[in-house]
Enzyme design. Structure first.
Site, PDB file in Angstrom:
ATOM      1  N   PRO A  10      46.331  44.968  48.945  1.00 34.28           N
ATOM      2  CA  PRO A  10      47.037  46.122  48.401  1.00 34.28           C
ATOM      3  C   PRO A  10      46.474  46.649  47.092  1.00 34.28           C
ATOM      4  O   PRO A  10      46.039  45.875  46.229  1.00 34.28           O
ATOM      5  CB  PRO A  10      48.461  45.598  48.186  1.00 34.28           C
ATOM      6  CG  PRO A  10      48.331  44.121  48.115  1.00 34.28           C
ATOM      7  CD  PRO A  10      47.180  43.771  49.018  1.00 34.28           C
ATOM      8  N   ASN A  11      46.489  47.955  46.985  1.00 33.56           N
ATOM      9  CA  ASN A  11      46.104  48.716  45.780  1.00 33.56           C
ATOM     10  C   ASN A  11      44.597  48.737  45.510  1.00 33.56           C
ATOM     11  O   ASN A  11      44.148  49.406  44.591  1.00 33.56           O
ATOM     12  CB  ASN A  11      46.857  48.208  44.530  1.00 33.56           C
ATOM     13  CG  ASN A  11      48.356  48.311  44.696  1.00 33.56           C
ATOM     14  OD1 ASN A  11      48.853  49.374  45.034  1.00 33.56           O
ATOM     15  ND2 ASN A  11      49.081  47.222  44.500  1.00 33.56           N
ATOM     16  N   ARG A  18      41.966  52.765  39.110  1.00 38.36           N
ATOM     17  CA  ARG A  18      43.049  51.810  38.846  1.00 38.36           C
ATOM     18  C   ARG A  18      42.656  50.869  37.702  1.00 38.36           C
ATOM     19  O   ARG A  18      41.729  50.073  37.851  1.00 38.36           O
ATOM     20  CB  ARG A  18      43.301  50.991  40.114  1.00 38.36           C
ATOM     21  CG  ARG A  18      44.330  49.901  39.933  1.00 38.36           C
ATOM     22  CD  ARG A  18      44.352  48.930  41.096  1.00 38.36           C
ATOM     23  NE  ARG A  18      45.322  47.899  40.850  1.00 38.36           N
ATOM     24  CZ  ARG A  18      45.369  46.731  41.467  1.00 38.36           C
ATOM     25  NH1 ARG A  18      44.464  46.449  42.409  1.00 38.36           N
ATOM     26  NH2 ARG A  18      46.279  45.840  41.173  1.00 38.36           N
ATOM     27  N   TYR A  23      39.643  46.189  36.152  1.00 38.14           N
ATOM     28  CA  TYR A  23      38.955  46.060  37.447  1.00 38.14           C
ATOM     29  C   TYR A  23      37.586  46.733  37.505  1.00 38.14           C
ATOM     30  O   TYR A  23      36.905  46.658  38.520  1.00 38.14           O
ATOM     31  CB  TYR A  23      39.852  46.608  38.565  1.00 38.14           C
ATOM     32  CG  TYR A  23      41.156  45.849  38.678  1.00 38.14           C
ATOM     33  CD1 TYR A  23      41.166  44.501  39.016  1.00 38.14           C
ATOM     34  CD2 TYR A  23      42.385  46.464  38.419  1.00 38.14           C
ATOM     35  CE1 TYR A  23      42.359  43.785  39.102  1.00 38.14           C
ATOM     36  CE2 TYR A  23      43.582  45.758  38.504  1.00 38.14           C
ATOM     37  CZ  TYR A  23      43.553  44.423  38.840  1.00 38.14           C
ATOM     38  OH  TYR A  23      44.718  43.708  38.917  1.00 38.14           O
ATOM     39  N   ASN A  74      40.156  39.517  49.494  1.00 35.00           N
ATOM     40  CA  ASN A  74      40.823  39.777  48.220  1.00 35.00           C
ATOM     41  C   ASN A  74      42.260  40.170  48.542  1.00 35.00           C
ATOM     42  O   ASN A  74      42.524  41.307  48.930  1.00 35.00           O
ATOM     43  CB  ASN A  74      40.135  40.896  47.426  1.00 35.00           C
ATOM     44  CG  ASN A  74      40.786  41.066  46.054  1.00 35.00           C
ATOM     45  OD1 ASN A  74      41.889  40.561  45.804  1.00 35.00           O
ATOM     46  ND2 ASN A  74      40.117  41.771  45.160  1.00 35.00           N
ATOM     47  N   ALA A  77      47.799  41.408  44.951  1.00 36.23           N
ATOM     48  CA  ALA A  77      49.009  40.768  44.422  1.00 36.23           C
ATOM     49  C   ALA A  77      49.652  39.795  45.415  1.00 36.23           C
ATOM     50  O   ALA A  77      50.415  38.899  45.009  1.00 36.23           O
ATOM     51  CB  ALA A  77      50.007  41.839  44.012  1.00 36.23           C
ATOM     52  N   GLU A  98      38.525  33.217  49.074  1.00 41.01           N
ATOM     53  CA  GLU A  98      39.380  34.114  48.289  1.00 41.01           C
ATOM     54  C   GLU A  98      38.563  34.697  47.136  1.00 41.01           C
ATOM     55  O   GLU A  98      37.886  33.942  46.436  1.00 41.01           O
ATOM     56  CB  GLU A  98      40.551  33.293  47.745  1.00 41.01           C
ATOM     57  CG  GLU A  98      41.496  34.033  46.833  1.00 41.01           C
ATOM     58  CD  GLU A  98      42.508  33.103  46.155  1.00 41.01           C
ATOM     59  OE1 GLU A  98      42.473  31.867  46.374  1.00 41.01           O
ATOM     60  OE2 GLU A  98      43.319  33.616  45.392  1.00 41.01           O
ATOM     61  N   HIS A 100      38.510  37.559  43.734  1.00 42.66           N
ATOM     62  CA  HIS A 100      39.217  38.456  42.816  1.00 42.66           C
ATOM     63  C   HIS A 100      38.212  39.079  41.869  1.00 42.66           C
ATOM     64  O   HIS A 100      37.308  38.391  41.378  1.00 42.66           O
ATOM     65  CB  HIS A 100      40.263  37.694  42.000  1.00 42.66           C
ATOM     66  CG  HIS A 100      41.315  37.074  42.852  1.00 42.66           C
ATOM     67  ND1 HIS A 100      42.325  37.806  43.424  1.00 42.66           N
ATOM     68  CD2 HIS A 100      41.483  35.796  43.268  1.00 42.66           C
ATOM     69  CE1 HIS A 100      43.080  37.000  44.150  1.00 42.66           C
ATOM     70  NE2 HIS A 100      42.585  35.774  44.082  1.00 42.66           N
ATOM     71  N   ARG A 107      44.809  35.916  32.825  1.00 42.66           N
ATOM     72  CA  ARG A 107      45.705  37.068  32.745  1.00 42.66           C
ATOM     73  C   ARG A 107      47.164  36.610  32.599  1.00 42.66           C
ATOM     74  O   ARG A 107      47.418  35.534  32.106  1.00 42.66           O
ATOM     75  CB  ARG A 107      45.478  37.966  33.978  1.00 42.66           C
ATOM     76  CG  ARG A 107      44.039  38.505  34.043  1.00 42.66           C
ATOM     77  CD  ARG A 107      43.837  39.457  35.198  1.00 42.66           C
ATOM     78  NE  ARG A 107      44.713  40.616  35.092  1.00 42.66           N
ATOM     79  CZ  ARG A 107      44.963  41.459  36.086  1.00 42.66           C
ATOM     80  NH1 ARG A 107      44.389  41.266  37.259  1.00 42.66           N
ATOM     81  NH2 ARG A 107      45.776  42.487  35.923  1.00 42.66           N
TER      82      ARG A 107
HETATM   83  C1  DQA Z   1      43.201  41.030  42.047  1.00 46.07           C
HETATM   84  C2  DQA Z   1      44.074  40.217  41.086  1.00 46.07           C
HETATM   85  C3  DQA Z   1      45.534  40.313  41.464  1.00 46.07           C
HETATM   86  O1  DQA Z   1      46.329  39.586  40.539  1.00 46.07           O
HETATM   87  C4  DQA Z   1      45.995  41.753  41.448  1.00 46.07           C
HETATM   88  O2  DQA Z   1      47.331  41.847  41.870  1.00 46.07           O
HETATM   89  C5  DQA Z   1      45.121  42.647  42.249  1.00 46.07           C
HETATM   90  C6  DQA Z   1      43.668  42.469  42.143  1.00 46.07           C
HETATM   91  C7  DQA Z   1      41.716  41.059  41.593  1.00 46.07           C
HETATM   92  O3  DQA Z   1      40.873  41.387  42.411  1.00 46.07           O
HETATM   93  O4  DQA Z   1      41.430  40.793  40.423  1.00 46.07           O
HETATM   94  O5  DQA Z   1      45.568  43.557  42.933  1.00 46.07           O
HETATM   95  O6  DQA Z   1      43.221  40.433  43.337  1.00 46.07           O
END
Ligand code: DQA
Length: 144
Positions: A10-11, A18, A23, A74, A77, A98, A100, A107
């Site tokens: 998501p996102n 963003r 990021y 990835n 959240a 996984e 990120h 964080r």
């Molecule tokens: C994320 C880290 C997560 O905590 C966050 O909610 C994201 C992006 C990252 O790629 O750093 O959406 O997965």
């Protein structure tokens, strides 16, 4: 030929605009372009999906069994909240890495825990776009 499914949660479709201080400024298309180039060079076949929906991500993990030797994920959240995604990863016999962009351990405290990490073969966090590239290489080395 190695087959890898890349899953963006998501996102991540909003990357580029963003929270660029967290990021970076690469868009999702930029990341996918770099991943595709690396995959070609490494003779890896990749398929890439992004979804904001937990259900769709679970379905993608399930169907990865039909094609993929590994998944680069990835989970956004959902990393910190989703028992259902953890169960999906545990249920499939496909190795998952996984990744990120940000260093989730540096964080907010609610991001420090990953519910998914214990069922993944490993996690890469904090290297921006390069987290995905490192993840793809790690997956290849693990599978071979
Ligand atoms: C994320 C880290 C997560 O905590 C966050 O909610 C994201 C992006 C990252 O790629 O750093 O959406 O997965």
């Amino acid at each position: 030929m190695l087959n890898v499914l890349v899953l963006h949660g998501p996102n991540l479709n909003l990357l580029g605009t963003r929270e660029p201080d967290v990021y970076g400024t690469d868009t999702l298309a930029d990341i996918d372009f770099q991943l595709t180039a690396l995959a070609e060079e490494q003779k890896i076949a990749i398929r890439i999906k992004q979804s904001n929906s937990e259900e769709a991500l679970i379905e993608s993990l399930h169907s990865s069994r039909e094609w993929a030797n590994g998944v680069l994920f990835n989970p956004g959240a959902f990393t910190h909240t989703s028992v259902a995604l953890r169960d999906a990863i545990a249920a499939i016999d496909v190795p998952v890495v996984e990744v990120h962009l940000s260093n989730i351990h540096a964080r907010e405290s609610f991001r420090r825990d990953s519910l998914l990490a214990p069922v993944c073969i490993g996690s890469i966090s904090g290297f921006g776009t390069n987290s995905y590239m490192l993840g793809l290489q790690a997956l290849k080395t693990h599978i071979k």
